[in-house]
Design a protein around this motif. Sequence first.
Motif, mmCIF file in Angstrom:
data_model
loop_
_atom_site.group_PDB
_atom_site.id
_atom_site.type_symbol
_atom_site.label_atom_id
_atom_site.label_comp_id
_atom_site.label_asym_id
_atom_site.label_seq_id
_atom_site.Cartn_x
_atom_site.Cartn_y
_atom_site.Cartn_z
ATOM 1 N N PHE A 37 0.852 -1.183 0.000
ATOM 2 C CA PHE A 37 0.000 0.000 0.000
ATOM 3 C C PHE A 37 0.890 1.236 0.000
ATOM 4 O O PHE A 37 1.650 1.465 0.952
ATOM 5 C CB PHE A 37 -0.900 0.010 1.223
ATOM 6 C CG PHE A 37 -1.910 -1.102 1.254
ATOM 7 C CD1 PHE A 37 -2.938 -1.142 0.320
ATOM 8 C CD2 PHE A 37 -1.836 -2.101 2.210
ATOM 9 C CE1 PHE A 37 -3.879 -2.163 0.338
ATOM 10 C CE2 PHE A 37 -2.773 -3.124 2.240
ATOM 11 C CZ PHE A 37 -3.796 -3.161 1.301
ATOM 12 N N PRO A 38 0.837 2.071 -1.040
ATOM 13 C CA PRO A 38 1.778 3.193 -1.139
ATOM 14 C C PRO A 38 1.575 4.264 -0.076
ATOM 15 O O PRO A 38 2.507 5.004 0.247
ATOM 16 C CB PRO A 38 1.508 3.763 -2.543
ATOM 17 C CG PRO A 38 0.115 3.329 -2.873
ATOM 18 C CD PRO A 38 -0.061 1.994 -2.214
ATOM 19 N N HIS A 39 0.370 4.357 0.494
ATOM 20 C CA HIS A 39 0.081 5.389 1.488
ATOM 21 C C HIS A 39 0.375 4.936 2.908
ATOM 22 O O HIS A 39 0.101 5.668 3.862
ATOM 23 C CB HIS A 39 -1.393 5.807 1.391
ATOM 24 C CG HIS A 39 -2.354 4.685 1.679
ATOM 25 N ND1 HIS A 39 -2.545 3.639 0.813
ATOM 26 C CD2 HIS A 39 -3.162 4.448 2.752
ATOM 27 C CE1 HIS A 39 -3.445 2.804 1.325
ATOM 28 N NE2 HIS A 39 -3.826 3.277 2.509
ATOM 29 N N MET A 40 0.943 3.738 3.061
ATOM 30 C CA MET A 40 1.260 3.205 4.385
ATOM 31 C C MET A 40 2.763 3.030 4.532
ATOM 32 O O MET A 40 3.457 2.684 3.568
ATOM 33 C CB MET A 40 0.576 1.845 4.610
ATOM 34 C CG MET A 40 -0.913 1.889 4.712
ATOM 35 S SD MET A 40 -1.551 0.228 5.095
ATOM 36 C CE MET A 40 -3.301 0.570 5.214
ATOM 37 N N THR A 41 3.256 3.220 5.749
ATOM 38 C CA THR A 41 4.662 2.963 6.023
ATOM 39 C C THR A 41 4.951 1.468 5.931
ATOM 40 O O THR A 41 4.029 0.644 5.867
ATOM 41 C CB THR A 41 5.037 3.458 7.424
ATOM 42 O OG1 THR A 41 4.315 2.661 8.394
ATOM 43 C CG2 THR A 41 4.724 4.932 7.606
ATOM 44 N N ASN B 248 2.193 -1.459 6.552
ATOM 45 C CA ASN B 248 1.932 -2.502 5.563
ATOM 46 C C ASN B 248 1.995 -3.884 6.210
ATOM 47 O O ASN B 248 1.167 -4.749 5.914
ATOM 48 C CB ASN B 248 2.946 -2.416 4.423
ATOM 49 C CG ASN B 248 2.452 -1.605 3.236
ATOM 50 O OD1 ASN B 248 1.671 -2.090 2.429
ATOM 51 N ND2 ASN B 248 2.893 -0.354 3.158
ATOM 52 N N TYR C 41 7.945 5.110 3.655
ATOM 53 C CA TYR C 41 6.900 4.736 2.714
ATOM 54 C C TYR C 41 7.528 3.973 1.546
ATOM 55 O O TYR C 41 8.735 4.122 1.268
ATOM 56 C CB TYR C 41 6.160 5.979 2.217
ATOM 57 C CG TYR C 41 5.280 6.594 3.279
ATOM 58 C CD1 TYR C 41 3.958 6.179 3.428
ATOM 59 C CD2 TYR C 41 5.783 7.567 4.143
ATOM 60 C CE1 TYR C 41 3.151 6.732 4.413
ATOM 61 C CE2 TYR C 41 4.978 8.122 5.140
ATOM 62 C CZ TYR C 41 3.665 7.687 5.265
ATOM 63 O OH TYR C 41 2.865 8.223 6.251
ATOM 64 N N SER D 251 7.651 4.376 -1.538
ATOM 65 C CA SER D 251 8.335 5.189 -2.548
ATOM 66 C C SER D 251 9.779 5.491 -2.176
ATOM 67 O O SER D 251 10.579 5.857 -3.041
ATOM 68 C CB SER D 251 7.580 6.499 -2.772
ATOM 69 O OG SER D 251 7.543 7.269 -1.573
#
Length: 269
Positions: free
Chosen positions: A100-104, A108, A144, A146
């Motif tokens: 999940f890109p919006h979770m650390t 995750n 995150y 990214s």
Amino acid sequence: MTQPMIELRGIHKRFGDLEVLRGVDLTIQTGEVVVLMGPSGSGKTTLVRCMNLLEEPDSGQLSVCDCAFDCGRSRDRAGRRLAQQARRRTGMVFQHFNLFPHMTALDNVIEGPRQVRQLPRAEATALGERLLARVGLSGKRDEYPSRLSGGQKQRVAIARALAMEPQAVLFDEPTSALDPELHAEVLEVIRELAGEGMTMVIVTHETHFAREIADRIVFMDGGVIVEEAAPEDFFTRPTQERARSFLRLVDHPGATAAAPLPRAGEEAV
């Protein structure tokens, strides 16, 4: 006799007009590491996804982690609960991480334990921190996706799979999306799991790794199992010409890229 961890009998799977799996029989024993190999389109990914019902077979019998199914039949409420139970008992690690890109990294890892296992946040956090340490990522818990390398993302994905305390872990080409220099850090984690006796099914083209880690190589082509053998036998004296052709391709791709691999039936996925 010990019940197999995973057992498939007569498994068929079709997508539209394309028959992907054509009557697959396969047994995975507890603690066994089985590597699925074969050309692209041979049905490996579909087979491993059928093992935890991410894809449900059209017909056949499936038993996974003590949950048994007659495939292709509509499920009542008890059957749906059983399918959920089977998914919870099998961890899945995907080729492209699926974080999940919006979770650390930590969030995750603990999302499954919190939402599915209903662990309190403090307990789930302690579990997540232990698992991130286990895969060598304690210092990345608050990052995150990214900001993580491909190898780090895949190690987070492995920690996430382990957070559900599975009885078996399924890997779908866990290094194919990584730069070659990042392969080693992911493969080392898988080696450690094998050393601990985790039941694993691994789809991979990494021949050297497969030879080192597998108890058994299962070679697929055209939606069927063509050959099963111990690694030493498979890599030094395969009995089937399709297996020999495949090994020539993966060992010497530049020399044989122009020669198509013989196929058994229609192309599968």
